[in-house]
Motif scaffolding. Structure first.
Motif: not given
Length: 78
Positions: A7-9, A28-33, A38-39
């Motif tokens: 679902a996240h992907e 939007a997800f408060a993570v690094s670029t 990597l995702h």
């Protein structure tokens, strides 16, 4: 190849298809670029693609609706 996206992907893929940059998705997800990169790499591998441009076709293919079972027979009650 042929694995289904989580679902996240699928949410991330939708953001990519909407034209958001990796930086915007990261915000939007408060993570690094880099985390977004990597995702994306991981699920591109899952879909068997190498480029963002191939994502639309791959997502359509991997999330194709299952075939419906045949309709029940209709009996003539004359």
């Amino acid at each position: 190849m042929g694995e289904e996206l989580t679902a996240h992907e699928r949410r991330v893929a939708a953001m990519v298809l909407d034209g958001l940059t990796n930086k915007q998705i990261a915000g939007a997800f408060a993570v690094s670029t880099r985390a977004v990169e990597l995702h994306l790499t991981r699920f591109y591998r899952k879909l068997g693609i190498r480029r963002r441009a191939r994502l639309a076709a791959a997502v359509d293919r991997s999330n194709a609706a299952p075939r419906r079972p045949p309709a029940p027979p209709v009996y003539d009650s004359r």
